[in-house]
Enzyme design. Structure first.
Site, PDB file in Angstrom:
ATOM      1  N   PHE A 145       0.861  -1.188   0.000  1.00  0.00           N
ATOM      2  CA  PHE A 145       0.000   0.000   0.000  1.00  0.00           C
ATOM      3  C   PHE A 145       0.894   1.232   0.000  1.00  0.00           C
ATOM      4  O   PHE A 145       1.702   1.424   0.903  1.00  0.00           O
ATOM      5  CB  PHE A 145      -0.921   0.041   1.228  1.00  0.00           C
ATOM      6  N   ASP A 231       9.168   2.859   1.767  1.00  0.00           N
ATOM      7  CA  ASP A 231       8.002   3.644   2.175  1.00  0.00           C
ATOM      8  C   ASP A 231       7.822   3.422   3.670  1.00  0.00           C
ATOM      9  O   ASP A 231       7.320   2.388   4.101  1.00  0.00           O
ATOM     10  CB  ASP A 231       6.773   3.171   1.386  1.00  0.00           C
ATOM     11  N   LYS A 260       2.827  10.592   7.821  1.00  0.00           N
ATOM     12  CA  LYS A 260       2.039  10.315   9.044  1.00  0.00           C
ATOM     13  C   LYS A 260       2.592  10.921  10.348  1.00  0.00           C
ATOM     14  O   LYS A 260       2.197  11.993  10.742  1.00  0.00           O
ATOM     15  CB  LYS A 260       1.804   8.809   9.190  1.00  0.00           C
TER      16      LYS A 260
HETATM   17  C1  PLP Z   1      -0.811   5.924   4.915  1.00  0.00           C
HETATM   18  C2  PLP Z   1       0.199   5.408   3.999  1.00  0.00           C
HETATM   19  C3  PLP Z   1       0.439   6.020   2.751  1.00  0.00           C
HETATM   20  C4  PLP Z   1      -0.377   7.177   2.253  1.00  0.00           C
HETATM   21  O1  PLP Z   1      -0.266   8.299   3.064  1.00  0.00           O
HETATM   22  P1  PLP Z   1      -1.322   9.497   2.912  1.00  0.00           P
HETATM   23  O2  PLP Z   1      -0.787  10.557   3.819  1.00  0.00           O
HETATM   24  O3  PLP Z   1      -2.654   8.947   3.355  1.00  0.00           O
HETATM   25  O4  PLP Z   1      -1.331   9.892   1.494  1.00  0.00           O
HETATM   26  C5  PLP Z   1       1.466   5.524   1.969  1.00  0.00           C
HETATM   27  N1  PLP Z   1       2.216   4.487   2.377  1.00  0.00           N
HETATM   28  C6  PLP Z   1       2.007   3.873   3.561  1.00  0.00           C
HETATM   29  C7  PLP Z   1       2.898   2.743   3.965  1.00  0.00           C
HETATM   30  C8  PLP Z   1       0.985   4.298   4.410  1.00  0.00           C
HETATM   31  O5  PLP Z   1       0.786   3.683   5.565  1.00  0.00           O
END
Ligand code: PLP
Length: 398
Positions: A145, A231, A260
């Site tokens: 994701f 990520d 985040k």
């Molecule tokens: C939440 C998340 C995203 C997306 O972040 P947003 O601020 O909602 O765009 C991307 N990668 C990971 C691993 C996430 O947990």
């Protein structure tokens, strides 16, 4: 002509009575919300509009690492808000360089691009990988994701999120989790890089890599001269018991995406990279109106400093360990597996977890489901006593 905009003050006074109804009327139906209106928060607690108190094991989805309304962060935001909220990336900014230096120190990388969310950090990484390597193809992990905008969505595995929006990015290849040989086989002369969450959360229900997987990926990337992109949008800023999860495996990426937990709840993201890689971006190649604005940077500086000064990564590790130990004492036929690192914990059940999150909500504990996994990502300032209350609630519902 002819439209008169009135002040709707009176209307808003009555709002509180029907927030859920009004939400259904006015807000896009993109979220499956739980039936609670959150009004305020402090530390690991939030209160609803009736004044009922909850222990928050969602933390804005791994965002409020320093706790809700952290006094130090609030003070710094207030100070900056009175001085300068936004200027522009047409001009230099002291807050931006201070925060960028701090981010490079804690990540062991060299240069920062600021944006406003996780998905934007991933977009920036895709662009940078293509610019630096002059190649197009990105290899992603099954179960990944990376966000909801078109580029990041192209690298998000769940078909349900992608299907209605094709065509997405071409030159995306998928490999199964924990299979370095397959990655090596998939690499061609078109491959720019590999993107991976060190721990898969949304798609994997807290899936931890095997001991050597990330190291093997690093070696493959070095050998094939392609980029390794991590990520760490959800795993960063102390969540797993280290500032960044990659420290657990001693593997440094070429590009790191964060967001985040970066700024104590203030919307922000960043793409951090090795100097040589980031230097392939030239003026005009990428940009953001809001990215790294002084208010966001002040919130970020304060949050990261708070995490460092109060050793929140360390307490995330110790409290997380205690939490998992206590969870493992629960005898329930519903539990399939308990796994996690630091205060990123998943309780895998034998059926869909949503119902159990609803039951926990009734016990005044906020959690979110990842299919059949209950996810716990509380603020890192959560106490042993609060963890005990959470464990008691889980025991009762299971
Ligand atoms: C939440 C998340 C995203 C997306 O972040 P947003 O601020 O909602 O765009 C991307 N990668 C990971 C691993 C996430 O947990």
């Amino acid at each position: 002509m002819g439209i008169v905009y009135k002040c709707f003050k009176l209307f808003f006074i009555n709002l509180s009575m029907n927030i859920i109804e009004l939400d259904k009327k006015y807000i896009a139906h993109t979220y499956q919300r739980f039936n609670i209106v959150i009004e305020r928060g402090k530390g690991a607690y939030v209160w609803d509009e009736e004044g009922k108190r909850y222990i928050d094991c969602v933390a804005g989805v791994a965002v409020n690492n320093v706790g809700h309304c952290n006094s130090y962060v609030v003070r710094e935001i207030k100070k900056q808000a009175e001085k300068l909220i936004h200027s522009s990336n047409w001009f230099y900014s002291k807050q931006q360089v201070i925060f960028a230096e701090l981010l490079t120190k804690i990540s062991s990388l060299d240069k920062v691009f600021f944006c406003n969310s996780g998905t934007e950090a991933v977009e920036a990484a895709i662009k940078l990988a293509r610019k630096f390597t002059k190649k197009k193809e990105i290899i992603g992990m099954e179960g990944a994701f990376h966000g909801r905008t078109m580029g990041a969505l192209s690298l998000t595995w769940n078909k349900k999120y992608r299907e209605a929006y094709s065509p997405l990015l071409p030159y995306v290849k998928w490999v199964p989790w924990n299979n370095a040989e397959e990655v090596e086989r998939k690499i061609t002369e078109k491959t720019a890089g590999i993107i991976i969450e060190p721990i898969q959360i949304e798609g994997g229900g807290v899936r931890i890599p095997s001991k050597n997987y990330l190291k093997e990926l690093r070696e493959i990337c070095d050998k094939k001269r392609i980029l390794l992109i991590f990520d760490e949008v959800q795993t960063g800023f102390g969540r797993t018991g280290k500032m960044f999860a990659f420290e657990w495996w001693g593997v440094l990426p070429d590009i790191l995406c964060v967001a985040k937990g970066i700024a104590g709840g203030f919307p922000m993201g960043a793409m951090i990279a090795k100097e040589e890689v980031m230097n392939s971006f030239e003026p005009g190649d990428h940009g953001s109106t809001f990215g790294g604005n002084p208010l966001a940077c002040s919130a970020g500086i304060a949050s990261v400093n708070f995490i460092l000064k109060n050793k929140l990564a360390e307490s995330s590790e110790t409290i997380g360990k205690y939490f998992i130990e206590e969870l493992k004492k629960i005898k329930s036929p519903m539990i399939k597996e308990i796994r996690g690192m630091g205060l990123l914990v998943g309780v895998e059940l034998k059926e869909d977890a949503r119902k159990y999150c609803e039951l926990l909500l009734k016990k005044r504990v906020l959690t979110t489901p990842l299919r059949n996994v209950i996810r716990f990502v509380p603020p890192l300032v959560i106490t042993h006593k609060q963890i005990n209350c959470v464990v008691k609630a889980i025991k009762e519902i299971l």
